[in-house]
Design a protein around this motif. Structure first.
Motif, PDB file in Angstrom:
ATOM      1  N   GLY A  76       0.815  -1.213   0.000  1.00  0.00           N
ATOM      2  CA  GLY A  76       0.000   0.000   0.000  1.00  0.00           C
ATOM      3  C   GLY A  76       0.844   1.257   0.000  1.00  0.00           C
ATOM      4  N   GLU A  77       0.232   2.346   0.411  1.00  0.00           N
ATOM      5  CA  GLU A  77       0.907   3.652   0.414  1.00  0.00           C
ATOM      6  C   GLU A  77       1.990   3.662   1.493  1.00  0.00           C
ATOM      7  N   TYR A  78       3.218   3.960   1.098  1.00  0.00           N
ATOM      8  CA  TYR A  78       4.327   3.983   2.056  1.00  0.00           C
ATOM      9  C   TYR A  78       4.536   5.409   2.535  1.00  0.00           C
ATOM     10  N   GLN A  79       4.568   5.594   3.852  1.00  0.00           N
ATOM     11  CA  GLN A  79       4.774   6.912   4.455  1.00  0.00           C
ATOM     12  C   GLN A  79       6.180   6.978   5.042  1.00  0.00           C
ATOM     13  N   TYR A  80       7.000   7.852   4.480  1.00  0.00           N
ATOM     14  CA  TYR A  80       8.306   8.108   5.082  1.00  0.00           C
ATOM     15  C   TYR A  80       8.089   8.931   6.345  1.00  0.00           C
ATOM     16  N   THR A  81       8.952   8.778   7.338  1.00  0.00           N
ATOM     17  CA  THR A  81       8.735   9.474   8.605  1.00  0.00           C
ATOM     18  C   THR A  81       9.947  10.253   9.118  1.00  0.00           C
ATOM     19  N   SER A  82      11.112  10.077   8.530  1.00  0.00           N
ATOM     20  CA  SER A  82      12.282  10.845   8.954  1.00  0.00           C
ATOM     21  C   SER A  82      12.065  12.317   8.620  1.00  0.00           C
ATOM     22  N   PRO A  83      12.614  13.233   9.421  1.00  0.00           N
ATOM     23  CA  PRO A  83      12.314  14.665   9.270  1.00  0.00           C
ATOM     24  C   PRO A  83      12.445  15.239   7.856  1.00  0.00           C
ATOM     25  N   LEU A  84      13.502  14.909   7.140  1.00  0.00           N
ATOM     26  CA  LEU A  84      13.697  15.499   5.812  1.00  0.00           C
ATOM     27  C   LEU A  84      12.707  15.002   4.763  1.00  0.00           C
ATOM     28  N   VAL A  85      12.091  13.857   5.004  1.00  0.00           N
ATOM     29  CA  VAL A  85      11.215  13.250   3.990  1.00  0.00           C
ATOM     30  C   VAL A  85       9.830  12.907   4.537  1.00  0.00           C
ATOM     31  N   SER A  86       9.480  13.470   5.687  1.00  0.00           N
ATOM     32  CA  SER A  86       8.255  13.046   6.386  1.00  0.00           C
ATOM     33  C   SER A  86       6.958  13.386   5.667  1.00  0.00           C
TER      34      SER A  86
END
Length: 198
Positions: free
Chosen positions: A145-155
């Motif tokens: 499914g939809e992947y959510q990045y979570t690190s600050p630069l790519v959140s």
């Protein structure tokens, strides 16, 4: 067309066509981040960071692997490891998305170098283990499914995981075949890596 020209040996045509394209500094990804503000800007900046990392990885791996004088020296493997560390720094929370695949390849190249030319089996095994772990993580998130990045630069970046690079069914076979025989046997003896030989 650039790739097809190059594959056919028409390097002049490939170079001419490539020269007519926009520079990396004027790419869609960079321009979109400049054309927006707020959350939209954050999203486009994150996408640009991910795309630039992938482009950098491709350029460095191709450059190191096509220059025997670089690949067979410590500097070549150091470039791969430092680039893997850059990926791990950008994706500081360990949620690397498509980056897991690229980090995997960087560590496997480093393992190959160490097994053939470097410090030997222990260092090679350390790199192989990291590559293996990132490949497993990549396989576990692909097509979920939809992947959510979570690190600050790519959140603010989301991406359909169905569109992540697909890996060949012979991925491990290809890597195992190019490893030195002694190192290959050491991996084979460890049941944790059984899937590499299936």
């Amino acid at each position: 067309m650039v790739l097809y020209y190059a594959k056919m040996g028409c390097f002049d045509k490939a170079t001419t066509l490539a020269s007519k394209q926009n520079s990396l500094l004027m790419s869609r990804e960079v321009l979109l981040s400049l054309a927006n503000e707020g959350e939209s800007r954050d999203k486009y900046q994150g996408e640009a960071i991910i795309d630039v990392l992938v482009a950098l990885k491709t350029a460095i791996v191709n450059s190191v692997c096509t220059k025997v004088s670089v690949f067979t020296k410590k500097e070549g493997v150091a470039l791969m490891i430092e680039l893997a560390h850059l990926y791990e720094t950008v994706f500081s929370d360990g949620r690397c998305g498509v980056g897991h695949y690229h980090i995997c390849e960087l560590y496997l190249h480093a393992a190959l170098y160490e097994a053939r030319f470097g410090e030997g089996a222990e260092k090679a095994l350390e790199h192989f283990k990291k590559g293996f772990e990132h490949k497993r993580l990549y396989d576990s998130i692909r097509c979920t499914g939809e992947y959510q990045y979570t690190s600050p630069l790519v959140s603010k970046v989301t991406f359909p995981s169905e569109n992540f690079l697909s890996t060949s069914a012979t991925f491990w076979k290809g890597w195992i075949e190019i490893l030195p025989e002694e190192f290959k046997e050491r991996i084979k003896a460890d049941s944790n890596y059984a899937e590499c030989f299936e």
